[in-house]
Structure formats: structure tokens, C-alpha cells
Design an enzyme around this catalytic site. Structure first.
Site, mmCIF file in Angstrom:
data_model
loop_
_atom_site.group_PDB
_atom_site.id
_atom_site.type_symbol
_atom_site.label_atom_id
_atom_site.label_comp_id
_atom_site.label_asym_id
_atom_site.label_seq_id
_atom_site.Cartn_x
_atom_site.Cartn_y
_atom_site.Cartn_z
ATOM 1 N N SER A 143 45.589 45.367 41.005
ATOM 2 C CA SER A 143 46.822 45.229 40.159
ATOM 3 C C SER A 143 47.933 46.300 40.320
ATOM 4 O O SER A 143 47.531 47.430 40.920
ATOM 5 C CB SER A 143 46.344 45.233 38.642
ATOM 6 O OG SER A 143 47.410 45.260 37.820
ATOM 7 N N TYR A 156 41.346 48.008 31.389
ATOM 8 C CA TYR A 156 41.674 47.234 32.289
ATOM 9 C C TYR A 156 42.509 48.432 33.458
ATOM 10 O O TYR A 156 42.132 48.346 34.560
ATOM 11 C CB TYR A 156 42.891 46.214 31.952
ATOM 12 C CG TYR A 156 43.346 45.492 33.078
ATOM 13 C CD1 TYR A 156 42.814 44.473 33.789
ATOM 14 C CD2 TYR A 156 44.727 45.820 33.641
ATOM 15 C CE1 TYR A 156 43.186 43.572 34.519
ATOM 16 C CE2 TYR A 156 45.411 45.162 34.749
ATOM 17 C CZ TYR A 156 44.571 43.983 35.098
ATOM 18 O OH TYR A 156 45.120 43.287 36.214
#
Length: 265
Positions: A143, A156
């Protein structure tokens, strides 16, 4: 340059980015192992798309929080496919919980899904590649938050930062075996995870992204397919942002914000 992959495994390939990657690898001539966590029907849909490209599809359930089952699932897929030349870790999750509200169970689920389960799967795939002695490609979908944080994403962010670091160490250690290891770091992509599933990203305005829109899952898949190909034989240990320029906007966005809305997730 003589590396010619014929078998691939893509985790989390029941929808979105994972599905697009599985289809792209099938178009490149690889039989594809597809894993799903909760959406078996979605995985079967991916399998039909793979088979529509003339490749063979093998489907298996994978829960990356069930750590003991991760290596066995990879082993089963490798056995059915007859090998693994390319392994793409796309399985992942996010929780959107602010740091002060984050409980241990939520933290553990996110970290196990995004990092520990990924480690176990990639390690098992790498061992098969080393034993075969013909090189290989390992690609982790991370990401933009592999390198930049986001409010409300403590677990995350931590897992994606760590996964990016793991990829770099793997690249150092596996290079001697002819195995390249890279990460692809998506920005906002029009998928179910961002609330834009089945939406043409060109119709969604994003002024804060230099290209002015979210990305299409197929734009991520195209980069993964390149990294999985023989053309990427001298690329390893790199993180490839595919984000429409989002990462470039850090200081620029910071200096142009006029309110405090960004402080909440």
C-alpha cells in the site's frame, strides 16, 4: 532472461486487485492458483475468467489469520498446479480503528492477515522455488501506507511498513537463488475496499491526487505482471507505488489543508 513462468499463485484473488492480477497472469500464459477467505463464489468467478484466457485455475480457501494452515494451503496449490514460478501475496485487510481505541484482538487480526500470514505463505513458496532451482518471482501487494501513515490505521500501517521491510530482506537473501522479490504499493483503487467497486475510476474526481482520479485494479495488475515476467529479471528489493502520484502530495497536501477534518478517520 530465460525465465518463463508457467505457474502462479495469487492470494486474495476472489475480487478487486487480486482478481485482476490472476487474470493478468493468465493472459501472460500462467496457470493460476486462486485463494479466497470468505467469498468462494467470487473466487469461482475469478477462476472462470482465468480459464477464459486459456489457462488452468485451481481454487482454495486461505485464512491468513489461521497461521498453522498457511504453509499447507500453499503446498496444496503447488501440488495441484505442478509448481510455482510466481507467488503474489494480495490477501489483506484493514480495520480503521484509531490508536487509542485499538484492542489487541483487532491489532492481532490485522497484523496476522497482512504480515504474519503473508510471511508464512511467501516463505513456503520461496522454499519450493529454491528446491526447483529455476528462479522465481515473489511480489507482495502492500500500500502507499507501506511508507506513509494514515490516521486511524495504526495496525494497518504497522503491518504494511513491516511487509515492505520483509520484502527487502527477502530480496537480499533470495537473490542468490535467482528469485526476485518486490512490492507493489497501490494508492486509492476503485474496489469494494474503497467503496468504488464496479465504478469507472475516470468518473470519480480526486483533486488531491495528481492524476485526479482513483486507479483501476487492472493498472495494479499490469505492474505485477511486469514484475512477474522475464523482462523484470534485474528488478528486486523495490517498492513500486501505483498511486496516480498520491505519495508526491505529502507536504503539498499538508500546506493546503484549511481545516482539521483530516484528524478523524
Amino acid at each position: 532472461m530465460d525465465f518463463s513462468p508457467t505457474t502462479a499463485i495469487v492470494t486474495g484473488a476472489d475480487s478487486g486487485i487480486g482478481r485482476a492480477i490472476a487474470v493478468a497472469l493468465a493472459e501472460a500464459g500462467a496457470d493460476v492458483g486462486i485463494t479466497w477467505h470468505q467469498d468462494q463464489e467470487g473466487a469461482q468467478g475469478t477462476a472462470r475468467e482465468v480459464e477464459g484466457r486459456g489457462a488452468r485455475a485451481v481454487v482454495s480457501q486461505l485464512d491468513t489469520t489461521d497461521l498453522g494452515s498457511c504453509p499447507a494451503t500453499v503446498e496444496s496449490l503447488v501440488k495441484e498446479l505442478g509448481g510455482v514460478d510466481v507467488f503474489v501475496n494480495c490477501a489483506g485487510t484493514g480495520d480503521g480503528t484509531p490508536f487509542l481505541d485499538l484492542d489487541l484482538a483487532t491489532w492481532q487480526t490485522t497484523v496476522d492477515t497482512n504480515l504474519t500470514g503473508a510471511f508464512l505463505c511467501m516463505q513456503r513458496a520461496a522454499k519450493f522455488m529454491v528446491d526447483k532451482g529455476a528462479g522465481g518471482r515473489i511480489i507482495a501487494v502492500t500500500s502507499v501506507h507501506e511508507t506513509q501513515p494514515r490516521v486511524g490505521a495504526s495496525a494497518y500501517d504497522a503491518s504494511k511498513h513491516a511487509l515492505g521491510g520483509l520484502v527487502k530482506t527477502m530480496a537480499l537473501e533470495l537473490g542468490a537463488h535467482g528469485i526476485t522479490v518486490n512490492s507493489v504499493a497501490p494508492g486509492e483503487i476503485a474496489t469494494a475496499m474503497t467503496g468504488n467497486e464496479d465504478v469507472d475510476p475516470h468518473t470519480v474526481e480526486r483533486p488531491g491526487i495528481p492524476l485526479g482520479r482513483p486507479g483501476d485494479a487492472r493498472e495494479i495488475a499490469a505492474v505485477v505482471a511486469f514484475l512477474a515476467s522475464k523482462a523484470a529479471s534485474y528488478v528486486t528489493g523495490a517498492s513500486w507505488p501505483v498511486d496516480g502520484g498520491m505519495l508526491l502530495m505529502g507536504p503539498q497536501a499538508g500546506s493546503h489543508l484549511e481545516g482539521h477534518d483530516w484528524r478523524s478517520a
